[in-house]
Design a protein around this motif. Structure first.
Motif, PDB file in Angstrom:
ATOM      1  N   ARG A 176     100.993  76.197  51.244  1.00  0.00           N
ATOM      2  CA  ARG A 176      99.851  76.470  52.108  1.00  0.00           C
ATOM      3  C   ARG A 176      99.239  75.193  52.656  1.00  0.00           C
ATOM      4  N   ILE A 177      99.352  74.117  51.916  1.00  0.00           N
ATOM      5  CA  ILE A 177      98.790  72.840  52.388  1.00  0.00           C
ATOM      6  C   ILE A 177      99.459  72.403  53.682  1.00  0.00           C
ATOM      7  N   ILE A 178     100.724  72.763  53.865  1.00  0.00           N
ATOM      8  CA  ILE A 178     101.435  72.396  55.101  1.00  0.00           C
ATOM      9  C   ILE A 178     100.706  72.967  56.310  1.00  0.00           C
ATOM     10  N   GLN A 179     100.381  74.248  56.248  1.00  0.00           N
ATOM     11  CA  GLN A 179      99.696  74.887  57.361  1.00  0.00           C
ATOM     12  C   GLN A 179      98.290  74.345  57.537  1.00  0.00           C
ATOM     13  N   HIS A 180      97.627  74.041  56.430  1.00  0.00           N
ATOM     14  CA  HIS A 180      96.286  73.467  56.504  1.00  0.00           C
ATOM     15  C   HIS A 180      96.310  72.145  57.260  1.00  0.00           C
ATOM     16  N   CYS A 181      97.263  71.295  56.948  1.00  0.00           N
ATOM     17  CA  CYS A 181      97.362  70.002  57.628  1.00  0.00           C
ATOM     18  C   CYS A 181      97.701  70.186  59.105  1.00  0.00           C
ATOM     19  N   PRO A 190     105.823  71.399  69.390  1.00  0.00           N
ATOM     20  CA  PRO A 190     106.159  72.519  68.484  1.00  0.00           C
ATOM     21  C   PRO A 190     107.456  72.293  67.719  1.00  0.00           C
ATOM     22  N   LYS A 191     108.437  71.626  68.327  1.00  0.00           N
ATOM     23  CA  LYS A 191     109.702  71.396  67.623  1.00  0.00           C
ATOM     24  C   LYS A 191     109.517  70.409  66.479  1.00  0.00           C
ATOM     25  N   LEU A 192     108.712  69.385  66.695  1.00  0.00           N
ATOM     26  CA  LEU A 192     108.431  68.432  65.625  1.00  0.00           C
ATOM     27  C   LEU A 192     107.647  69.125  64.505  1.00  0.00           C
ATOM     28  N   HIS A 193     106.703  69.948  64.884  1.00  0.00           N
ATOM     29  CA  HIS A 193     105.931  70.683  63.879  1.00  0.00           C
ATOM     30  C   HIS A 193     106.852  71.551  63.024  1.00  0.00           C
ATOM     31  N   ASP A 194     107.736  72.298  63.666  1.00  0.00           N
ATOM     32  CA  ASP A 194     108.655  73.169  62.924  1.00  0.00           C
ATOM     33  C   ASP A 194     109.595  72.357  62.039  1.00  0.00           C
ATOM     34  N   ALA A 195     110.028  71.188  62.541  1.00  0.00           N
ATOM     35  CA  ALA A 195     110.939  70.353  61.756  1.00  0.00           C
ATOM     36  C   ALA A 195     110.234  69.798  60.512  1.00  0.00           C
ATOM     37  N   ILE A 196     108.981  69.377  60.653  1.00  0.00           N
ATOM     38  CA  ILE A 196     108.226  68.862  59.514  1.00  0.00           C
ATOM     39  C   ILE A 196     108.011  69.968  58.482  1.00  0.00           C
ATOM     40  N   VAL A 197     107.655  71.152  58.950  1.00  0.00           N
ATOM     41  CA  VAL A 197     107.466  72.278  58.034  1.00  0.00           C
ATOM     42  C   VAL A 197     108.748  72.571  57.276  1.00  0.00           C
ATOM     43  N   GLU A 198     109.878  72.516  57.959  1.00  0.00           N
ATOM     44  CA  GLU A 198     111.163  72.800  57.318  1.00  0.00           C
ATOM     45  C   GLU A 198     111.510  71.745  56.266  1.00  0.00           C
ATOM     46  N   LEU A 237     111.885  70.465  50.556  1.00  0.00           N
ATOM     47  CA  LEU A 237     111.600  69.589  49.414  1.00  0.00           C
ATOM     48  C   LEU A 237     110.923  70.381  48.291  1.00  0.00           C
ATOM     49  N   LEU A 238     109.976  71.224  48.656  1.00  0.00           N
ATOM     50  CA  LEU A 238     109.306  72.053  47.641  1.00  0.00           C
ATOM     51  C   LEU A 238     110.284  73.041  47.011  1.00  0.00           C
ATOM     52  N   ARG A 239     111.165  73.582  47.846  1.00  0.00           N
ATOM     53  CA  ARG A 239     112.135  74.552  47.341  1.00  0.00           C
ATOM     54  C   ARG A 239     113.081  73.904  46.332  1.00  0.00           C
ATOM     55  N   LYS A 240     113.448  72.660  46.555  1.00  0.00           N
ATOM     56  CA  LYS A 240     114.346  71.958  45.629  1.00  0.00           C
ATOM     57  C   LYS A 240     113.650  71.609  44.322  1.00  0.00           C
ATOM     58  N   ARG A 241     112.352  71.370  44.370  1.00  0.00           N
ATOM     59  CA  ARG A 241     111.636  70.974  43.157  1.00  0.00           C
ATOM     60  C   ARG A 241     111.247  72.169  42.297  1.00  0.00           C
ATOM     61  N   LEU A 242     111.236  73.371  42.865  1.00  0.00           N
ATOM     62  CA  LEU A 242     110.817  74.549  42.107  1.00  0.00           C
ATOM     63  C   LEU A 242     111.730  74.840  40.918  1.00  0.00           C
ATOM     64  N   GLU A 283     111.122  61.241  52.651  1.00  0.00           N
ATOM     65  CA  GLU A 283     111.951  62.397  52.981  1.00  0.00           C
ATOM     66  C   GLU A 283     111.827  62.747  54.462  1.00  0.00           C
ATOM     67  N   LEU A 284     110.593  62.698  54.989  1.00  0.00           N
ATOM     68  CA  LEU A 284     110.382  63.001  56.407  1.00  0.00           C
ATOM     69  C   LEU A 284     111.037  61.960  57.299  1.00  0.00           C
TER      70      LEU A 284
END
Length: 618
Positions: A401-406, A418-426, A431-436, A567-568
């Motif tokens: 959720r912090i991603i959307q907040h930022c 918008p493409k950069l935004h989507d790429a950063i979100v991905e 990264l979060l998915r790998k750490r879970l 990572e980014l």
């Protein structure tokens, strides 16, 4: 003060270029019922026939009519006359034929409103330049009607009413209510609607008796009107008629503009500052793509980490966010969930006795077997694993959720791309998915370590190695340790169960039927095991409550914070991706252009007002 009306006309022109009505300029709105003579009044003020005529709804779009007085000595000459008109929608085209002006009004009305009897609130802007007019700004509105006629919409009355209210609700508007001479003022619909919005304001009434169906030109009508007044009412002739109305409207509008000017100036300056700030938030066009991309990535990573640390520029006040919510998950959600788990929940005395008997085998034991305790305590402690994994999941969701907040609050520049935004979100989501799973695995290993290294004492004394506490002691020591963590635990009563008649006792059955009441020895053994389970459970629960948040912080939160920017940069800072990632959205480019145009208009309007000298106001 005569120069004030041209100033308002200039302001009207300025804001017409951007199609905005955010500034409510002083003007006179003409209101009346159908066939009440509104068009005749306007034409008498102009001195020329220029408005469409007919039955039913003729005025189907607001007509903003600006009358500009031209000095006869230095007026601008056209090809065949001294009077001319200009429409906003035809740019710089000059109309010297007033029949052509009437036809253009009809054509423009049909272009927007259609060729039926529908109406539109989009105005037509017309300027009339003449030495025979006084400076005025008038708005001709559709006539009030009650009953649909022909192909008029069924809700035509409501549509017209809403359109009229839109204009006359302007606090800077003077309402000119036109009523036919053969109509009682007490039943005038024009006065009624005017009084609704401005019961104590500027409302002028005008009686008219001009016949709109005859072919008499306006100039002849004005001349005949003057002759009639001189003949019938000589003492009142100089305070009645079209010319007096024009002078009165001119004087009233000038004084009204003078009163509105300070507030109007303040409003323009405030809006200019707001649009300047808005334009700055949209950013400048990109020149150095590499530098811009790196700055955006760095800023996003910094804002993400600051949101976790609680040092972000934009802090939520409506709900917990970022690090505050993670703290709440650890200490409130997770802590209370663990405390709600009963150490002996789901465990009965029969379960304990069955485990003891199964652990002793065919021969009775002198001491309580430790295997029974180990099996039962594993089962109870296992119940703490699910809340621990749920804690990891909740923290993972919050970091997502912090991603959307930022994106929404902290780094609005990303909305441009918008493409950069989507790429950063991905990238962050990946990264979060790998750490879970890594974090979940460490939590599960913590539970496994509690079982593998907990039991290393002799059978006779049940000396237990309290690995999680880093110390070794007897089972009595463990009981004392567990009691320190226990607040108020209610002991569970054990109710012996008798076997059914006709059934033999089978030690393999679970639970094992008891043929008689528990003996003192059995009761004591069960109580010992229950107390040991309870004490050990409380010790482990306290360790889990302390250790799981630490594991989540280390393997998930801190790891993401430390590796986010690298990572980014590694995933996105590539020359081949620059053009695609920094492609600006069409919507953002359009909004920037609109904001720039509006700011330019407001700045020009501010200059127009600033040119008014103090002497012009008196």
């Amino acid at each position: 003060m005569e120069a004030l009306i041209p100033v308002i006309n200039k302001l009207q022109d300025v804001f017409n270029t951007v199609g905005a009505d955010i500034i409510q300029l002083p003007q006179i709105a003409v209101v009346g019922t159908q066939s009440s003579g509104k068009s005749s009044v306007l034409e008498s003020l102009v001195g020329r026939d220029l408005l469409p005529r007919g039955t039913g709804i003729v005025t189907r779009r607001p007509l903003i009519l600006q009358l500009v007085h031209v000095d006869p000595e230095d007026r601008r000459k056209t090809m065949d006359g001294e009077e001319w008109g200009k429409f906003l929608h035809t740019k710089n085209k000059i109309y010297t034929d007033f029949d052509e002006i009437r036809q253009e009004i009809e054509n423009e009305t049909e272009r927007v409103s259609g060729n039926n009897k529908g109406i539109s609130d989009e105005p037509i802007h017309l300027k009339i330049f003449s030495p025979h007019v006084v400076n005025l700004t008038l708005v001709d509105l559709p006539g009030i009607t009650k009953v649909p006629v022909g192909d008029q919409p069924k809700d035509i009355e409501l549509q017209i009413r809403e359109l009229i209210l839109k204009y006359i609700s302007n606090p800077n508007c003077i309402i000119l209510a036109v009523t036919a001479a053969n109509t009682d003022m007490a039943t005038s619909e024009a006065l009624k609607v005017a009084r609704e919005v401005d019961p104590d304001g500027h409302i002028l009434t005008k009686y008219t008796k001009l016949n709109i169906n005859n072919k008499k030109i306006v100039a002849d009508s004005i001349r005949d009107e003057h002759a009639f007044l001189q003949k019938k009412y000589p003492s009142l002739a100089n305070r009645n008629g079209t010319k007096y109305l024009a002078r009165t409207l001119n004087r009233l509008l000038m004084h009204h503009i003078r009163d509105c000017l300070p507030e109007l100036k303040t409003r323009i300056n405030v809006l200019a500052a707001q649009y300047q700030s808005l334009l700055s938030s949209y950013g400048e066009p990109v020149e150095d793509m590499s530098s811009t991309l790196l700055q955006l990535i760095t800023k996003f990573a910094a804002e993400y980490c600051n949101t976790i640390e609680g040092t972000a520029k934009y802090i939520e006040t409506a709900e917990l966010c970022g690090g505050a919510r993670i703290c709440y998950i650890f200490h409130e959600t997770f802590g209370r969930t663990l405390e709600s788990v009963d150490p002996l929940g789901g465990l009965t005395t029969i379960d304990v006795l069955t485990a003891i008997r199964n652990a002793t085998g065919p021969r009775p034991a002198l001491f309580v077997p430790e295997v029974s305790f180990e099996l039962l305590v594993k089962r109870q402690v296992k119940r703490l694993e699910e809340p621990s994994l749920r804690c990891v999941e909740l923290v993972h969701e919050e970091m997502q959720r912090i991603i959307q907040h930022c994106s929404n609050y902290s780094t609005q520049e990303l909305l441009r791309f918008p493409k950069l935004h989507d790429a950063i979100v991905e990238v962050v989501t990946s990264l979060l998915r790998k750490r879970l799973p890594v974090t979940n695995e460490m939590v599960c290993l913590f539970f496994l370590s509690c079982f593998l290294c907990s039991f290393c004492a002799s059978v006779s004394s049940l000396n237990l190695c309290l690995h999680c506490e880093g110390g070794t002691g007897t089972w009595r020591g463990m009981l004392k340790k567990g009691e320190e963590y226990e607040d108020k635990m209610k002991p569970q009563s054990s109710v012996p169960v008798s076997p059914q008649k006709g059934h033999a006792v089978n030690l393999l059955d679970v639970p094992v039927p008891v043929a008689r009441k528990l003996s003192a020895r059995e009761q004591r053994d069960c109580e010992v095991i229950e107390r040991l389970i309870k004490s050990y459970f409380l010790i482990v629960r306290k360790n889990i409550q302390d250790s799981v948040p630490k594991a989540v912080m280390h393997f998930l939160v801190n790891h993401v914070k430390d590796s986010l920017q690298s990572e980014l940069v590694g995933q996105l800072y590539k020359p081949a991706l620059l053009d695609d990632l920094l492609t600006e959205s069409e919507d953002m480019a359009q909004r920037r252009n609109e904001a720039a145009d509006m700011l330019k208009a407001l700045q020009k309007a501010s200059q127009v007002i600033a040119e008014i000298r103090e002497t012009h106001l008196w």
